[in-house]
Scaffold this motif. Structure first.
Motif, mmCIF file in Angstrom:
data_model
loop_
_atom_site.group_PDB
_atom_site.id
_atom_site.type_symbol
_atom_site.label_atom_id
_atom_site.label_comp_id
_atom_site.label_asym_id
_atom_site.label_seq_id
_atom_site.Cartn_x
_atom_site.Cartn_y
_atom_site.Cartn_z
ATOM 1 N N GLU A 45 22.194 21.119 18.681
ATOM 2 C CA GLU A 45 21.292 20.040 19.097
ATOM 3 C C GLU A 45 20.028 20.623 19.724
ATOM 4 O OE1 GLU A 45 21.741 16.002 21.775
ATOM 5 O OE2 GLU A 45 22.593 17.862 22.561
ATOM 6 N N HIS A 46 20.200 21.649 20.527
ATOM 7 C CA HIS A 46 19.061 22.299 21.178
ATOM 8 C C HIS A 46 18.106 22.885 20.139
ATOM 9 C CE1 HIS A 46 17.016 24.783 24.279
ATOM 10 N NE2 HIS A 46 16.888 25.626 23.270
ATOM 11 N N ILE A 47 18.661 23.571 19.160
ATOM 12 C CA ILE A 47 17.827 24.170 18.114
ATOM 13 C C ILE A 47 17.065 23.085 17.359
ATOM 14 C CG2 ILE A 47 17.864 25.461 15.937
ATOM 15 C CD1 ILE A 47 20.326 26.957 17.058
ATOM 16 N N GLY A 48 17.755 21.991 17.030
ATOM 17 C CA GLY A 48 17.102 20.897 16.332
ATOM 18 C C GLY A 48 15.947 20.309 17.132
ATOM 19 N N HIS A 49 16.172 20.136 18.439
ATOM 20 C CA HIS A 49 15.106 19.598 19.288
ATOM 21 C C HIS A 49 13.904 20.533 19.343
ATOM 22 C CE1 HIS A 49 17.752 16.635 21.796
ATOM 23 N NE2 HIS A 49 17.469 16.191 20.597
ATOM 24 N N GLN A 50 14.149 21.831 19.397
ATOM 25 C CA GLN A 50 13.040 22.787 19.456
ATOM 26 C C GLN A 50 12.216 22.762 18.173
ATOM 27 O OE1 GLN A 50 12.231 24.604 22.411
ATOM 28 N NE2 GLN A 50 13.670 22.994 22.968
ATOM 29 N N LEU A 51 12.886 22.584 17.042
ATOM 30 C CA LEU A 51 12.179 22.524 15.761
ATOM 31 C C LEU A 51 11.340 21.256 15.666
ATOM 32 C CD1 LEU A 51 15.014 23.796 13.376
ATOM 33 C CD2 LEU A 51 12.946 25.033 14.055
ATOM 34 N N VAL A 52 11.930 20.119 16.067
ATOM 35 C CA VAL A 52 11.206 18.847 16.026
ATOM 36 C C VAL A 52 10.021 18.871 16.989
ATOM 37 C CG1 VAL A 52 11.356 16.379 16.536
ATOM 38 C CG2 VAL A 52 13.212 17.515 15.293
ATOM 39 N N LEU A 53 10.270 19.354 18.195
ATOM 40 C CA LEU A 53 9.211 19.427 19.196
ATOM 41 C C LEU A 53 8.077 20.333 18.731
ATOM 42 C CD1 LEU A 53 8.347 18.595 22.046
ATOM 43 C CD2 LEU A 53 9.620 20.547 22.945
ATOM 44 N N GLY A 54 8.433 21.432 18.081
ATOM 45 C CA GLY A 54 7.428 22.352 17.562
ATOM 46 C C GLY A 54 6.532 21.700 16.527
ATOM 47 N N LYS A 55 7.113 20.841 15.686
ATOM 48 C CA LYS A 55 6.308 20.137 14.683
ATOM 49 C C LYS A 55 5.342 19.156 15.341
ATOM 50 C CE LYS A 55 9.695 20.440 10.916
ATOM 51 N NZ LYS A 55 10.601 19.678 10.004
ATOM 52 N N ILE A 56 5.799 18.510 16.399
ATOM 53 C CA ILE A 56 4.969 17.509 17.069
ATOM 54 C C ILE A 56 3.753 18.161 17.723
ATOM 55 C CG2 ILE A 56 4.891 15.898 19.028
ATOM 56 C CD1 ILE A 56 7.803 15.184 18.384
ATOM 57 N N VAL A 57 3.964 19.275 18.430
ATOM 58 C CA VAL A 57 2.873 19.893 19.201
ATOM 59 C C VAL A 57 2.209 21.048 18.457
ATOM 60 C CG1 VAL A 57 4.029 19.244 21.337
ATOM 61 C CG2 VAL A 57 4.356 21.537 20.436
ATOM 62 N N ASP A 58 2.638 21.277 17.204
ATOM 63 C CA ASP A 58 2.045 22.313 16.367
ATOM 64 C C ASP A 58 2.235 23.700 16.971
ATOM 65 O OD1 ASP A 58 0.780 23.319 14.164
ATOM 66 O OD2 ASP A 58 -1.239 23.091 14.970
ATOM 67 N N ARG A 59 3.487 24.006 17.320
ATOM 68 C CA ARG A 59 3.852 25.325 17.825
ATOM 69 C C ARG A 59 5.151 25.767 17.162
ATOM 70 N NH1 ARG A 59 -0.212 23.967 20.455
ATOM 71 N NH2 ARG A 59 -0.791 24.714 22.536
ATOM 72 N N ASN A 60 5.413 27.057 17.192
ATOM 73 C CA ASN A 60 6.707 27.578 16.737
ATOM 74 C C ASN A 60 7.455 28.089 17.963
ATOM 75 O OD1 ASN A 60 8.916 28.899 15.637
ATOM 76 N ND2 ASN A 60 7.761 29.814 13.958
ATOM 77 N N PHE A 61 8.232 27.200 18.595
ATOM 78 C CA PHE A 61 8.930 27.568 19.815
ATOM 79 C C PHE A 61 10.104 28.508 19.563
ATOM 80 C CE2 PHE A 61 7.243 23.292 21.265
ATOM 81 C CZ PHE A 61 6.248 23.862 22.039
#
Length: 426
Positions: free
Chosen positions: A249-265
Motif C-alpha cells: 500500500e505504501h509503495i502504491g501511494h508513493q507512485l500515485v503521489l509522485g504522478k500528482i506532484v510530478d516527482r519520482n519519490f
C-alpha cells in the motif's frame, strides 16, 4: 514541472497556511479516529500520534514527500485478534514488530533496490489480500450499524439502524454529488449528519461531555507501566504478516503521489526513506498506545484537488492534530458518537477497501484465464474471508488475513509460470 499552486518547498502566507492545514487535518480526521474507536484505543492518542508520525515521516524524507500518516485500517482485525489473546498491550507490541519489519525492508531496499519486493508481492497477491481486509470486516460494520447491547446481549434496533442508514446515505451523497473539499470529506460529513440525526431521535449519551474538562491528557499506554512487555507467537503471527499488505500500500501511494506532484519519490528521496519514515511513525505510535500508521489516500486526494503540494501545509496539519488531541471537550464529544453512526460509515469504508483491491486487479490487467492467477486469488479470498486458522497450540496460531497473506506469497513463489518483473529504472 507540475502545474502546482504551491510546490513542495513553497511556503504559503500565514492565513493560507492555517486554512490549508486545517483542510488536510479534517480530510484525515474521520478515518483516523474511527480505527481506534473500533479496536478499543483512545481517539485522542490516535490523533496525537498521527501528527507525531507525520512529522517523523517528513523529517526522515527530508521534507521532500508531502504525505500525511493516519490510522491504518489493515490492522483492525489483527489488533482485535491480538487484544483478545493477550490484551491491548499485545497489539501494541505487535505493532512495534511491524515497524521493525519496515526498518529491515527499508535497509534491504537501500542496499539492493526495490525490484525484489514486486517478485514477492505482485498485484495477484496484494489485491486479493486487500479485498480480504474489507470483506473480513463486513460483519463488524453491519453488527455496529443495526445491533445494540442490552445487559450483555445483542439486540436488533431499528432506530439505531436508521441512524446508520442516514450516515451512510450522507457519505454517499457527498462522494457522488459534491465537488471540492466536501467530496474529500465524506467520512466526516457522514458522521456529522449521522450525529445530528442521532441527537434528534434521542440515542446520543452526553455523559462524557458533562464529565470532560477543557484540557485533557490523552490516555497513553506505556509498556512496562500500563501493560507487561511480553512477546508471544500469537501477537507476532496476528500482526507481522500484515506488513505484506501495508508495504505494498505504501509503495502504491508513493507512485500515485509522485504522478500528482510530478516527482519520482521511489528514486528521491528514495523508497527506503519513505518506508522507514512510515515504520518509525508506527513504532512511536505503538510505544504510547496509538494504532499503526499508513500514508493516507484522503490527503493525497486533497493534494490532487487543490494542487497545493507544500510540505509546510502537511506539517501544519500535523501540528493541528497534536493540539486538538489535548482538547478534552472535543475528544469527549467524539466519545458520544453512537456506535450505529460509526457502523454506517464503516459499511462504506470497508467496502471501499475491498473495491480498491478489485481496482488493483483491473488496473494491473490480471488475466483470470490464467489458471495460476485464478488459483492464487481464490485461495487467498476463501482463507481470509472464511477465517481459516492453523492452531499449533492454545497460544500459537495463524489465522484470517495473516494466514491468507502468507499462503498467497508462498503460492506465488512456488507455482510455475510466474511472470518476470519488468525492468524499471531505479
Amino acid at each position: 514541472m507540475s502545474n502546482a499552486v504551491l510546490d513542495i518547498k513553497d511556503k504559503p502566507k500565514t492565513g493560507h497556511l492555517i486554512t490549508l492545514s486545517l483542510q488536510h487535518m479534517f480530510a484525515m480526521f474521520g478515518s483516523t479516529i474511527l480505527v481506534p474507536t473500533l479496536v478499543g484505543l483512545s481517539p485522542a492518542i490516535a490523533l496525537l500520534t498521527s501528527g507525531i508520525a507525520t512529522i517523523i515521516f517528513l523529517l526522515v524524507t527530508r521534507f521532500q514527500v508531502p504525505a500525511y500518516l493516519g490510522s491504518s485500517f489493515a490492522f483492525i482485525s489483527p489488533i482485535i485478534v491480538a487484544t483478545t489473546a493477550g490484551g491491548i498491550g499485545s497489539a501494541m507490541i505487535g505493532a512495534m514488530f511491524v515497524s521493525l519489519v519496515y526498518a529491515i525492508v527499508s535497509l534491504i531496499i537501500w542496499k539492493s533496490g526495490y525490484k525484489w519486493i514486486m517478485k514477492i508481492m505482485p498485484p495477484i497477491v496484494v489485491a486479493p489480500v486487500i479485498i480480504v481486509i474489507g470483506l473480513g470486516l463486513a460483519g463488524t460494520a453491519v453488527d455496529m450499524a443495526m445491533n445494540i447491547t442490552v445487559d450483555g446481549v445483542k439486540e436488533y434496533s431499528l432506530i439505531h439502524f436508521s441512524a446508520a442508514i442516514v450516515t451512510l446515505a450522507t457519505a454517499i451523497i457527498c462522494t457522488i454529488f459534491f465537488r471540492g473539499i466536501i467530496s474529500l470529506m465524506p467520512v466526516l460529513m457522514g458522521i456529522i449528519v449521522g450525529y445530528i440525526y442521532s441527537a434528534l431521535v434521542g440515542i446520543v449519551d452526553y455523559t462524557p461531555i458533562h464529565e470532560a474538562s477543557f484540557l485533557a491528557v490523552p490516555e497513553f499506554l506505556i509498556p512496562g507501566i500500563d501493560y507487561e512487555f511480553k512477546i508471544t507467537s500469537t501477537l507476532l503471527l496476528a500482526m507481522v504478516p500484515i506488513s505484506i499488505v501495508t508495504i505494498s500500500e505504501h509503495i502504491g501511494h508513493q507512485l500515485v503521489l509522485g504522478k500528482i506532484v510530478d516527482r519520482n519519490f521511489i528514486k528521491e528521496p528514495g523508497l527506503h526513506r519513505s518506508l522507514l519514515g512510515d515504520g518509525l511513525g508506527t513504532f512511536i505510535s505503538s510505544l504510547v498506545g496509538g494504532p499503526p500508521k499508513t500514508t493516507y489516500g484522503e490527503n493525497i486526494g486533497v493534494l490532487a484537488i487543490t494542487r497545493v503540494y507544500s510540505v509546510y501545509v502537511i506539517f501544519g496539519a500535523a501540528i493541528a492534530a497534536i493540539l486538538i488531541a489535548f482538547l478534552g471537550d472535543i475528544m469527549a464529544f467524539i466519545e458520544t458518537i453512537p456506535t450505529a453512526v460509526l457502523g454506517g460509515i464503516s459499511i462504506m469504508l470497508f467496502g471501499i477497501i475491498a473495491s480498491s483491491g478489485l481496482r488493483m486487479l483491473v488496473e494491473s490487467q490480471i488475466d483470470f484465464d490464467d489458471k495460476r492467477n485464478l488459483v492464487i486469488a481464490s485461495v487467498i479470498l476463501i482463507i481470509g474471508i472464511g477465517g481459516a486458522a492453523i492452531n499449533f497450540s492454545e497460544t500459537f496460531s495463524i489465522q484470517g488475513m495473516a494466514l491468507a497473506a502468507i499462503v498467497g506469497v508462498v503460492l506465488n513463489l512456488v507455482l510455475p509460470g510466474r511472470p518476470k518483473v519488468e525492468e524499471t529504472e531505479e
